[in-house]
Design an enzyme around this catalytic site. Structure first.
Site, PDB file in Angstrom:
ATOM      1  N   ASN A 142       5.611  -1.174   3.242  1.00 49.29           N
ATOM      2  CA  ASN A 142       4.797  -0.606   4.324  1.00 49.29           C
ATOM      3  C   ASN A 142       5.648  -0.493   5.582  1.00 49.29           C
ATOM      4  O   ASN A 142       5.542   0.470   6.337  1.00 49.29           O
ATOM      5  CB  ASN A 142       3.602  -1.504   4.638  1.00 49.29           C
ATOM      6  CG  ASN A 142       2.487  -1.359   3.617  1.00 49.29           C
ATOM      7  OD1 ASN A 142       2.500  -0.449   2.801  1.00 49.29           O
ATOM      8  ND2 ASN A 142       1.533  -2.264   3.669  1.00 49.29           N
ATOM      9  N   HIS A 156      -1.190  -9.354  -0.924  1.00 46.27           N
ATOM     10  CA  HIS A 156      -0.511  -8.914  -2.147  1.00 46.27           C
ATOM     11  C   HIS A 156       0.920  -8.616  -1.740  1.00 46.27           C
ATOM     12  O   HIS A 156       1.331  -8.925  -0.644  1.00 46.27           O
ATOM     13  CB  HIS A 156      -1.214  -7.671  -2.691  1.00 46.27           C
ATOM     14  CG  HIS A 156      -1.471  -6.659  -1.616  1.00 46.27           C
ATOM     15  ND1 HIS A 156      -0.532  -5.743  -1.209  1.00 46.27           N
ATOM     16  CD2 HIS A 156      -2.542  -6.479  -0.801  1.00 46.27           C
ATOM     17  CE1 HIS A 156      -1.008  -5.036  -0.216  1.00 46.27           C
ATOM     18  NE2 HIS A 156      -2.228  -5.448   0.073  1.00 46.27           N
ATOM     19  N   THR A 176       0.809  -1.229   0.000  1.00 41.89           N
ATOM     20  CA  THR A 176       0.000   0.000   0.000  1.00 41.89           C
ATOM     21  C   THR A 176       0.839   1.276   0.000  1.00 41.89           C
ATOM     22  O   THR A 176       0.573   2.205  -0.756  1.00 41.89           O
ATOM     23  CB  THR A 176      -0.927  -0.008   1.232  1.00 41.89           C
ATOM     24  OG1 THR A 176      -1.827  -1.095   1.076  1.00 41.89           O
ATOM     25  CG2 THR A 176      -1.689   1.281   1.378  1.00 41.89           C
ATOM     26  N   LYS A 205      -6.898   5.050   5.557  1.00 43.69           N
ATOM     27  CA  LYS A 205      -5.508   4.715   5.931  1.00 43.69           C
ATOM     28  C   LYS A 205      -4.620   5.956   6.018  1.00 43.69           C
ATOM     29  O   LYS A 205      -4.521   6.720   5.049  1.00 43.69           O
ATOM     30  CB  LYS A 205      -4.900   3.762   4.895  1.00 43.69           C
ATOM     31  CG  LYS A 205      -5.556   2.393   4.876  1.00 43.69           C
ATOM     32  CD  LYS A 205      -4.763   1.457   3.973  1.00 43.69           C
ATOM     33  CE  LYS A 205      -5.422   0.081   3.907  1.00 43.69           C
ATOM     34  NZ  LYS A 205      -4.688  -0.851   3.046  1.00 43.69           N
ATOM     35  N   ASP A 206      -3.918   6.092   7.111  1.00 44.52           N
ATOM     36  CA  ASP A 206      -2.999   7.220   7.275  1.00 44.52           C
ATOM     37  C   ASP A 206      -1.910   7.214   6.196  1.00 44.52           C
ATOM     38  O   ASP A 206      -1.521   8.255   5.683  1.00 44.52           O
ATOM     39  CB  ASP A 206      -2.381   7.224   8.690  1.00 44.52           C
ATOM     40  CG  ASP A 206      -1.730   5.900   9.089  1.00 44.52           C
ATOM     41  OD1 ASP A 206      -1.364   5.093   8.204  1.00 44.52           O
ATOM     42  OD2 ASP A 206      -1.579   5.668  10.308  1.00 44.52           O
ATOM     43  N   ARG A 207      -1.403   6.031   5.862  1.00 46.75           N
ATOM     44  CA  ARG A 207      -0.304   5.988   4.887  1.00 46.75           C
ATOM     45  C   ARG A 207      -0.750   6.434   3.498  1.00 46.75           C
ATOM     46  O   ARG A 207       0.032   6.994   2.734  1.00 46.75           O
ATOM     47  CB  ARG A 207       0.358   4.619   4.845  1.00 46.75           C
ATOM     48  CG  ARG A 207      -0.539   3.424   4.565  1.00 46.75           C
ATOM     49  CD  ARG A 207       0.281   2.134   4.706  1.00 46.75           C
ATOM     50  NE  ARG A 207      -0.490   0.920   4.539  1.00 46.75           N
ATOM     51  CZ  ARG A 207      -1.184   0.298   5.502  1.00 46.75           C
ATOM     52  NH1 ARG A 207      -1.212   0.811   6.724  1.00 46.75           N
ATOM     53  NH2 ARG A 207      -1.834  -0.817   5.253  1.00 46.75           N
TER      54      ARG A 207
HETATM   55 ZN   LIG Z   1      -3.093  -1.293  -0.388  1.00 46.88          ZN
END
Ligand SMILES: [Zn+2]
Length: 564
Positions: free
Chosen positions: A103, A498, A82, A164-166
């Site tokens: 990540n 993934h 991600t 999501k923060d990222r």
């Molecule tokens: Zn993702």
């Protein structure tokens, strides 16, 4: 003023009479650059999901199908996670240049007990940990489109929203006017920033939703055939319909629910009107990353009833969001893509024509391999544990899961590190689930890849998400359809993942749309790093030569060229 006959008609210009035969052309060619860029990432929206479901879309995705459709986009790099994926979309460069190589990576020299580093945290802050991060963009090495835009037009606004923060950190970047992500049952922002009124009220609605609960979604006719239970270890999946129990005490379950996307889009639409995005003199950038697709893929696989309902809801909620954009009267351009693709869980893959699908063995874990190597080489020194709670004897190798990067302890002598590396390569190569193994030296000797991403070698893919400081010392490629998730135990929420170098994880759709621009479909491979240069050309943004790895895509299916 006389209303226009067409439901889709644009507001009539004052004093201009309608010719009876020629409607006021709701899709008349736009004049000048768009005033708002809406960049949407659908997390884990693989090109395979797009191909599977595109015939069923009737809402927002159906609209995008009338624009410029690139069904074979690539997140070209190996680390199809991600954070790296989101980092390419609006920077226009591969993770090797964004610095976001995973990540989570290891910094075995840092002083805190947990040696992992989360991509969007400030690990120097004592309050931060990989799983409860003090959110930061400090690891992102390049500007995003929104930042470039603000540099050229200081009055521009750059806004990012996601669960999501990222995703927010990587699409918004360092210089952002509004940034919101979900923690528990409410959206939050960077430390020291107040929540805007629309976010406060969105949070109230979320709390009310969890208190009141929500019914299961109806099953669309085209999903009925997928409604079949499949066992994955201790979990049974395939028939979920996402009800929310009244008074649920687990707000995190909201994430694994299409309603998470609805809430994200509500915040985005609220900010659109609150901040009057697209109504200033300079173009604005609104980034939205929709996370439910990913949580649902991980939690239930990609081919069950759950993903089918998610696809229907995604399409419907995007349709509502675009209707709000239309109602704002702003001339906007949309790009929609994904941070990475995905693959179904091995149990259902095996039932559906992929007999080789398997779960990666836990023996591929770095700490496990490292302990065996330490014993063989007689390494008796105490080394910091990779993660707190690990046995601290013989932690000569760390990994974040199974396959991919392996880090060797810097506390060893150079000679011992070389020995550990050689043993690690041998052990990984001997493993029946491993396709190939590469060392840091081999990756560094590989030129930064260019050309069609479909034709890249394994080393080129790995090189595109390699950073000499952050990446591991050894990289193991798992075999195709070997999923790096062990057999699920009771209480687990993950059946698949993934992150591989295989194209099911690399291929994503890239869709552009702007009212009045003729559509096209181009099946040749393009890349997510092409998105930023394409949008830059659309709004007349100037960036220094070499700022992007990608190229401008002409998204005008007519005679026009959006790159000129
Ligand atoms: Zn993702």
């Amino acid at each position: 003023m006389v209303a226009c006959a067409s439901a889709q008609a644009a507001p009539a210009k004052k004093g201009v009479a309608h010719a009876p035969a020629a409607a006021p052309a709701p899709d008349a060619a736009p004049k000048g650059p768009p005033k708002l860029i809406v960049a949407i990432a659908v997390d884990q929206y693989s090109a395979d999901l797009f191909a599977e479901y595109r015939e069923h879309y009737t809402g927002g995705l159906a609209r995008l199908l009338k624009g410029a459709v690139f069904p074979s986009g690539f997140q070209s790099h190996a680390a199809t996670e991600t954070c790296p994926g989101h980092s390419t979309i609006l920077t226009g460069v591969h993770p090797a240049r964004t610095g976001i190589i995973a990540n989570t990576w290891y910094d075995l020299n840092q002083t805190r007990p947990d040696k992992r580093v989360y991509c969007a945290e400030n690990e120097a802050d004592p309050a931060s940990s990989p799983f409860k991060p003090v959110v930061s963009t400090g690891h992102l090495k390049v500007p995003t489109l929104g930042e470039w835009v603000k540099k050229q037009w200081p009055d521009s606004r750059n806004v990012a929203v996601s669960v999501k923060d990222r995703a927010v950190a990587m699409m918004g970047g360092h210089d952002v006017d509004a940034a919101y992500w979900l923690v528990g049952d409410g959206f939050t922002s960077y430390r020291g920033r107040d929540l805007s009124p629309v976010v406060v009220s969105a949070n109230e609605r979320l709390k009310a939703l969890l208190a009141k609960g929500a019914p299961a979604f109806a099953v669309p006719a085209w999903c009925v055939a997928r409604d079949r239970a499949v066992q994955a270890g201790a979990l049974t999946v395939g028939t979920g319909r996402f009800p929310i129990e009244p008074g649920t005490t687990s707000p995190d379950l909201l994430r694994t629910n299409p309603r998470a996307d609805a809430a994200t889009l509500e915040v985005a639409a609220g900010l659109l009107s609150e901040m009057k995005l697209g109504k200033g003199a300079a173009p604005d950038v609104l980034s939205v990353s929709l996370s439910a697709n990913d949580y649902i893929g991980h939690g239930f696989g990609t081919e069950g009833l759950e993903m089918c309902i998610q696809q229907q809801q995604l399409d419907a909620k995007l349709g509502e969001f675009f209707a709000k954009l239309d109602a704002s009267g702003v001339d906007y351009a949309v790009v929609l893509t994904a941070d990475h693709g995905g693959i179904d869980m091995p149990e259902r893959l095996r039932e559906q024509g992929v007999p080789e699908a398997a779960r990666a063995e836990v023996s591929l874990n770095g700490a496990t391999l490292g302990r065996a190597i330490a014993e063989e080489l007689g390494i008796a020194q105490l080394l910091p544990a990779c993660t707190p709670g690990d046995d601290v004897v013989g932690n000569v190798v760390c990994s974040d899961g199974l396959g991919g990067d392996y880090w060797i302890s810097p506390a060893l002598t150079a000679a011992m590190r070389a020995k550990v590396s050689a043993r690690l390569v041998d052990k990984l190569k001997a493993h029946p689930q491993v396709e190939a193994v590469f060392t840091r030296e081999q990756i560094e000797a590989t030129a930064y890849p260019i050309g069609h991403p479909q034709d890249w070698s394994q080393l080129q893919k790995i090189r595109a998400s390699y950073d000499p400081v952050r990446s591991g010392d050894v990289y193991a490629v798992l075999k195709r359809a070997v999923v790096a998730v062990p057999t699920p135990k009771a209480g687990s929420r993950t059946v698949t993942t993934h992150g591989s170098i295989w194209d099911y994880d690399r291929r994503v759709p890239i869709l552009f749309w702007r009212r009045g621009v003729a559509g096209l479909e181009q099946p040749q491979p393009v890349e997510t790093v092409d998105i930023a240069p394409t949008l830059a050309a659309l709004i007349g943004l100037q960036v220094p030569q070499g700022s992007f790895d990608g190229r401008c895509l002409d998204i005008d299916g007519g005679v026009g060229n959006s790159c000129q």
